[in-house]
Design a protein around this motif. Structure first.
Motif, mmCIF file in Angstrom:
data_model
loop_
_atom_site.group_PDB
_atom_site.id
_atom_site.type_symbol
_atom_site.label_atom_id
_atom_site.label_comp_id
_atom_site.label_asym_id
_atom_site.label_seq_id
_atom_site.Cartn_x
_atom_site.Cartn_y
_atom_site.Cartn_z
ATOM 1 N N LEU A 1 -33.279 15.048 9.987
ATOM 2 C CA LEU A 1 -34.058 14.572 8.874
ATOM 3 C C LEU A 1 -35.509 15.215 8.842
ATOM 4 O O LEU A 1 -35.801 15.953 9.874
ATOM 5 C CB LEU A 1 -34.727 13.032 9.477
ATOM 6 N N GLU B 1 -30.722 13.678 1.890
ATOM 7 C CA GLU B 1 -31.746 13.010 2.650
ATOM 8 C C GLU B 1 -32.548 11.825 1.517
ATOM 9 O O GLU B 1 -32.783 10.867 1.854
ATOM 10 C CB GLU B 1 -32.873 13.783 3.043
ATOM 11 N N ASP C 1 -29.829 8.886 1.356
ATOM 12 C CA ASP C 1 -29.662 8.538 2.615
ATOM 13 C C ASP C 1 -30.900 7.561 2.796
ATOM 14 O O ASP C 1 -30.813 6.401 3.389
ATOM 15 C CB ASP C 1 -29.573 9.259 3.612
ATOM 16 N N ARG C 2 -32.298 7.924 2.497
ATOM 17 C CA ARG C 2 -33.216 7.160 2.714
ATOM 18 C C ARG C 2 -33.424 5.779 1.761
ATOM 19 O O ARG C 2 -33.720 4.944 1.874
ATOM 20 C CB ARG C 2 -34.515 7.798 2.315
ATOM 21 N N LEU D 1 -32.507 7.592 11.378
ATOM 22 C CA LEU D 1 -33.037 7.148 10.213
ATOM 23 C C LEU D 1 -33.141 5.522 10.131
ATOM 24 O O LEU D 1 -34.087 5.122 9.724
ATOM 25 C CB LEU D 1 -31.966 7.525 8.874
#
Length: 250
Positions: free
Chosen positions: A73, A94, A97-98, A120
């Motif tokens: 990350l 990313e 995913d966030r 995460l």
């Protein structure tokens, strides 16, 4: 979905940027979907989308999500300085995913988070990370070998946790390939396994009505044991065959 059907489990895909003559592509390491299949679920690959509306529509038909591991990350997105040892994941992955993790947390979608997926989960819920174990925890044992994927170390499980239910009180060895780790555990989560040097290797939700488990080690690895598969079996059993229902928003 009819009663008795296998649960559909979402898997976030990795992403590789276009490079030279090679076009951009998404992929999932086979161990993740093979483990879901062996545990009795059906994997559904989630590509790195940009639309939250599209994502929510897909999630409505799933029973849970496995948040996969990958590269690191970007700590700057959580207010920290970027460490020189970071191997950043693709920005598009990313970003997705966030967004995915935020929706999962908002809706309390059943979750199994692995590797950087657990990291995460932890930062999304308010925890923090060590960015490079050899520097941040100088006396720590090796958790990553750049020359092999077979690196393993022992594990200590906490009493009364899902990890204890799976592994019991015998000596455990798990597949390890990480240089980042949880520093402060997020509120609403408890530690369920540590390595002998004290590095956190698994966390579990203590939040009402949310089945969420994270492992820093990799139970999906080809070098994992049959016992490690029990993590996927417990997850698939917990989510059952019923799709997740989103809460009503006024």
């Amino acid at each position: 979905m009819q009663f008795g059907k296998k649960p559909l489990i979402g898997l976030n895909a990795d992403f590789a940027e276009a490079k030279g003559d090679q076009e951009a592509f998404s992929f999932v390491w086979a161990g993740y979907y093979e483990s879901i299949l062996r545990a009795g679920g059906i994997p559904v690959i989630l590509p790195p989308m940009e639309s939250e509306e599209d994502l929510r529509q897909i999630l409505e038909g799933l029973s849970g999500v496995v948040l996969t591991g990958g590269k690191d990350l970007d700590a700057r997105r959580d207010g920290y300085v970027l460490h020189s040892t970071v191997r950043p994941m693709a920005v598009r992955r990313e970003n997705f995913d966030r967004m995915l993790m935020r929706v999962i947390a908002e809706e309390k979608i059943p979750l199994l988070a692995i590797g950087s997926g657990m990291q995460l989960l932890n930062v999304t819920m308010g925890g923090s990370l060590y960015f490079h174990i050899p520097i941040d925890i100088p006396r720590a044992m090796p958790h990553f070998d750049p020359h092999t994927n077979v690196h393993r170390h022992t594990l200590e499980v906490m009493p009364g946790t899902l990890m204890e239910k799976i592994y019991g009180d015998s000596e455990i060895r798990v597949n390890s390939k990480h240089h980042m780790a949880i520093r402060e555990v997020a509120p609403g989560f408890s530690v369920s396994a540590i390595s002998p040097d004290g590095v956190i290797e698994a966390i579990e939700s203590v939040i009402d009505d949310w089945f969420a488990v994270g492992t820093q080690f990799h139970p999906e690895s080809a070098y994992a044991t049959a016992l490690d598969l029990r993590i996927f079996e417990e997850f698939v059993e917990a989510v059952g065959g019923v799709p997740f229902e989103f809460s009503l928003v006024a």
